[in-house]
Design an enzyme around this catalytic site. Sequence first.
Site, mmCIF file in Angstrom:
data_model
loop_
_atom_site.group_PDB
_atom_site.id
_atom_site.type_symbol
_atom_site.label_atom_id
_atom_site.label_comp_id
_atom_site.label_asym_id
_atom_site.label_seq_id
_atom_site.Cartn_x
_atom_site.Cartn_y
_atom_site.Cartn_z
ATOM 1 N N SER A 174 -55.723 -20.540 -42.725
ATOM 2 C CA SER A 174 -54.841 -19.981 -41.626
ATOM 3 C C SER A 174 -55.441 -18.574 -41.514
ATOM 4 C CB SER A 174 -53.651 -19.756 -42.328
ATOM 5 O OG SER A 174 -52.872 -18.609 -41.717
ATOM 6 N N LEU A 176 -60.724 -16.816 -35.740
ATOM 7 C CA LEU A 176 -60.787 -18.216 -36.014
ATOM 8 C C LEU A 176 -61.819 -18.767 -37.238
ATOM 9 C CD1 LEU A 176 -62.171 -19.341 -32.304
ATOM 10 C CD2 LEU A 176 -59.647 -19.245 -33.290
ATOM 11 N N ARG A 214 -54.187 -16.019 -41.253
ATOM 12 C CA ARG A 214 -53.058 -14.707 -42.297
ATOM 13 C C ARG A 214 -53.929 -14.910 -43.526
ATOM 14 N NH1 ARG A 214 -49.133 -15.743 -38.087
ATOM 15 N NH2 ARG A 214 -48.555 -13.948 -37.111
ATOM 16 N N HIS A 244 -59.360 -23.987 -36.652
ATOM 17 C CA HIS A 244 -59.654 -24.051 -35.409
ATOM 18 C C HIS A 244 -60.934 -24.609 -34.796
ATOM 19 C CE1 HIS A 244 -57.459 -20.151 -36.170
ATOM 20 N NE2 HIS A 244 -56.871 -20.595 -35.314
#
Length: 291
Positions: free
Chosen positions: A185, A33, A187, A37
């Site tokens: 993100s 997170l 990622r 988030h």
Amino acid sequence: MKIVHEPDELRRACDEARAAGERVGLVPTMGALHAGHRSLVERAVREAGFVVATVFVNPTQFGPSEDFERYPRTLEADAALCRDAGAALLFAPSRDAMYPLGDETRVRVGATAAALCGAHRPIHFEGVCTVVAKLFALAGPCVAVFGRKDYQQWRVIMRMARDLFLPVEVVGAPTVREPDGLALSSRNRYLSGADRARALAIPRGLSLAHAAFAAGERAPAALVAAARGPIEAAADSVDYVELASPESAQLLAPDRAVPERALLAVAARFGGARLIDNVVLGEDPAPLATA
Ligand code: PAF
């Protein structure tokens, strides 16, 4: 904040919260997170008195050559973020809890899931909808918050909730960006410093198209080219840069003027990361103040 791992515990906690007069808020995540988030949990806290965050790296939404195994698992830090943002419960099930032996049912998705990421990740949205349907079934009537960075996912889930009469209000919350425009993100953790610098071509490209649209450009090819130029120059590969309907996520006709609102969506690879981003032209601010 309580942490539970069993589906029945999630169901019971949500039932009890509703019995006590609270609205339930749900924020499904795969963990790792970040501040994006956090903004989803905070939004849910504004909408509901009892907020549940879920952390589950869902195997059915990853293709065979994708990053399921290496997806970051950071439950302790995730729990701290959720607690801090105001969640009352964290649901972190095991794979066996969500997909017990013999599990075979999947949600079949339709046209909203066909283009953009759906065209490049064939089983992705089926997996997303299957796990989200399970979470919705366990949580019961609630408001569920998803990030608009995963714009198509938000629309596909909204469609599913409507089509299956699920008692869930599906809310899309704005993308959170770094000061230099990069969309947050999980990622992004895969990016080296040099990859990250190259990835800034995404907000730059989207912002160039945004500026062209604001200046009156309505030719699809010109708007796509404005975004695609910097992204193609910097990325290792580009999955897509496309214009689509913000409602249906279906591609716009290439030979018709772009309407007053249009989704411009991008997926491209930088080093080990496949990044997605988007802007709704005619609605969202540009990712960068000056492109
Ligand atoms: O957006 C995500 O993190 C996931 O796709 C979701 C919605 C939690 C389903 O696994």
